[in-house]
Design a protein around this motif. Sequence first.
Motif, mmCIF file in Angstrom:
data_model
loop_
_atom_site.group_PDB
_atom_site.id
_atom_site.type_symbol
_atom_site.label_atom_id
_atom_site.label_comp_id
_atom_site.label_asym_id
_atom_site.label_seq_id
_atom_site.Cartn_x
_atom_site.Cartn_y
_atom_site.Cartn_z
ATOM 1 N N SER A 94 36.405 4.647 -40.640
ATOM 2 C CA SER A 94 37.271 4.358 -39.193
ATOM 3 C C SER A 94 36.311 2.727 -38.914
ATOM 4 N N VAL A 95 36.491 1.679 -37.352
ATOM 5 C CA VAL A 95 35.890 0.972 -37.516
ATOM 6 C C VAL A 95 34.842 1.642 -36.575
ATOM 7 N N GLN A 96 34.354 2.722 -36.528
ATOM 8 C CA GLN A 96 33.860 4.265 -36.435
ATOM 9 C C GLN A 96 32.381 4.472 -36.973
ATOM 10 N N GLY A 143 41.165 0.834 -37.734
ATOM 11 C CA GLY A 143 40.941 0.456 -36.376
ATOM 12 C C GLY A 143 41.541 1.473 -35.170
ATOM 13 N N TYR A 144 42.404 0.849 -34.305
ATOM 14 C CA TYR A 144 43.056 2.097 -33.445
ATOM 15 C C TYR A 144 44.609 2.024 -33.528
ATOM 16 N N PHE A 145 45.234 3.291 -34.276
ATOM 17 C CA PHE A 145 46.362 3.473 -34.118
ATOM 18 C C PHE A 145 47.129 4.064 -33.766
ATOM 19 N N LYS A 146 47.817 4.010 -33.705
ATOM 20 C CA LYS A 146 49.516 4.313 -32.681
ATOM 21 C C LYS A 146 49.381 5.939 -33.705
ATOM 22 N N GLY A 166 42.843 -6.435 -24.968
ATOM 23 C CA GLY A 166 42.220 -7.032 -24.457
ATOM 24 C C GLY A 166 41.054 -7.160 -25.706
ATOM 25 N N ARG A 167 40.436 -6.938 -26.219
ATOM 26 C CA ARG A 167 38.934 -6.195 -27.049
ATOM 27 C C ARG A 167 39.118 -6.155 -28.607
ATOM 28 N N THR A 168 40.584 -6.762 -28.871
ATOM 29 C CA THR A 168 41.196 -6.616 -30.551
ATOM 30 C C THR A 168 41.553 -7.795 -30.343
ATOM 31 N N PRO A 169 41.515 -8.670 -31.224
ATOM 32 C CA PRO A 169 42.020 -10.515 -31.061
ATOM 33 C C PRO A 169 43.790 -10.640 -31.708
ATOM 34 N N SER A 170 43.973 -9.735 -32.508
ATOM 35 C CA SER A 170 45.113 -9.085 -32.989
ATOM 36 C C SER A 170 46.308 -8.778 -31.460
ATOM 37 N N LEU A 187 36.818 -1.477 -46.244
ATOM 38 C CA LEU A 187 37.913 -2.326 -45.630
ATOM 39 C C LEU A 187 38.766 -2.697 -44.763
ATOM 40 N N TYR A 188 38.144 -2.957 -43.491
ATOM 41 C CA TYR A 188 38.142 -2.908 -41.812
ATOM 42 C C TYR A 188 39.706 -3.570 -41.974
ATOM 43 N N VAL A 189 41.089 -2.430 -41.221
ATOM 44 C CA VAL A 189 42.371 -3.092 -41.038
ATOM 45 C C VAL A 189 42.192 -2.477 -39.408
ATOM 46 N N ASP A 190 42.007 -3.772 -38.740
ATOM 47 C CA ASP A 190 41.406 -3.093 -37.321
ATOM 48 C C ASP A 190 42.163 -4.179 -35.959
ATOM 49 N N GLY A 191 42.605 -5.255 -36.970
ATOM 50 C CA GLY A 191 43.070 -6.504 -35.707
ATOM 51 C C GLY A 191 42.001 -7.271 -35.621
ATOM 52 N N GLY A 192 40.214 -7.041 -36.299
ATOM 53 C CA GLY A 192 39.639 -8.032 -35.811
ATOM 54 C C GLY A 192 38.576 -6.947 -35.318
ATOM 55 N N VAL A 193 38.879 -5.712 -35.118
ATOM 56 C CA VAL A 193 37.863 -5.319 -33.644
ATOM 57 C C VAL A 193 36.330 -5.209 -33.840
ATOM 58 N N THR A 194 36.307 -5.424 -35.405
ATOM 59 C CA THR A 194 34.607 -5.471 -35.997
ATOM 60 C C THR A 194 34.185 -6.810 -35.757
ATOM 61 N N ALA A 195 35.097 -7.996 -35.710
ATOM 62 C CA ALA A 195 34.552 -9.348 -35.765
ATOM 63 C C ALA A 195 34.135 -9.093 -34.363
ATOM 64 N N THR A 196 34.119 -9.157 -33.646
ATOM 65 C CA THR A 196 33.791 -9.320 -32.032
ATOM 66 C C THR A 196 33.468 -8.349 -31.224
#
Length: 257
Positions: free
Chosen positions: A148-150, A192-195, A214-218, A247-256
């Motif tokens: 998880s991103v967590q 990351g955060y998924f529906k 707003g927090r997610t680059p994507s 492998l993080y699939v998170d829209g970029g959350v862990t990058a910012t």
Amino acid sequence: MNSISRLFDLTGRTALITGSSAGIGYALARGLALAGATVILNGRNEARLARAADTLRSVGATVHTSNFDVTDADSVSTAIAHLEDHVGALDILVNNAGMQRRAPLENFSVAHWDELMRTNLDSVFLVGKAVARHMIPRGRGKIVNICSVQSELGRPHIAAYTASKGAVKMLTKGMAIDWGPHGLQVNGLGPGYFKTELTEALVNNPEFSNWLIGRTPSRRWGDVEDLIGAAVFLASDASNFVNGHILYVDGGVTATL
């Protein structure tokens, strides 16, 4: 089929996905099935498992179900031995079963801590070890642990969950180190955060949803379909020299920040 397509082809392989009657687990099972794998769904609710299996069969997938408790060592050993004998050699394991409990850490009960750790962490150890014992003599196997991103980031009131997913990250690396010499690749997939059904309240909370977007680059929530490509990659020959990686699939959350 060209050589690149063959790298991602799972035809003839059998994959067990824990916690796969709904949500992310079901999406991953569907993705592996569409890539050609025979899939084994696991969950606690037999009726939900049966419905999920029927849905996958309706699109041409080869599906089995296995209703065992991933937190019970004896149940896990018995179930894995049965699958190996009656379904076939397990080529792929996706350790997806998990749960969430939210509370300020000072109010988090010991019972909920134990339950969460058994489900999120102990199950990865128990199922991973049981499956690896069959993979090791064959000299091959793919294990994908759902992190998880967590595994990297914290949020208020989920300290126990963060601890469990951080531990899964490091257990993944330990598995890769111990089992890599035997031909296994063990990696983590970090959504990351998924529906999903479990995040519906957060999705429908305008304050949280706007903050997250707003927090997610994507600039959006993830859809479970976004995880399929990464899962197929980690389960296929395309990742034969990838080991101990998350492998993080998170829209970029862990990058910012």
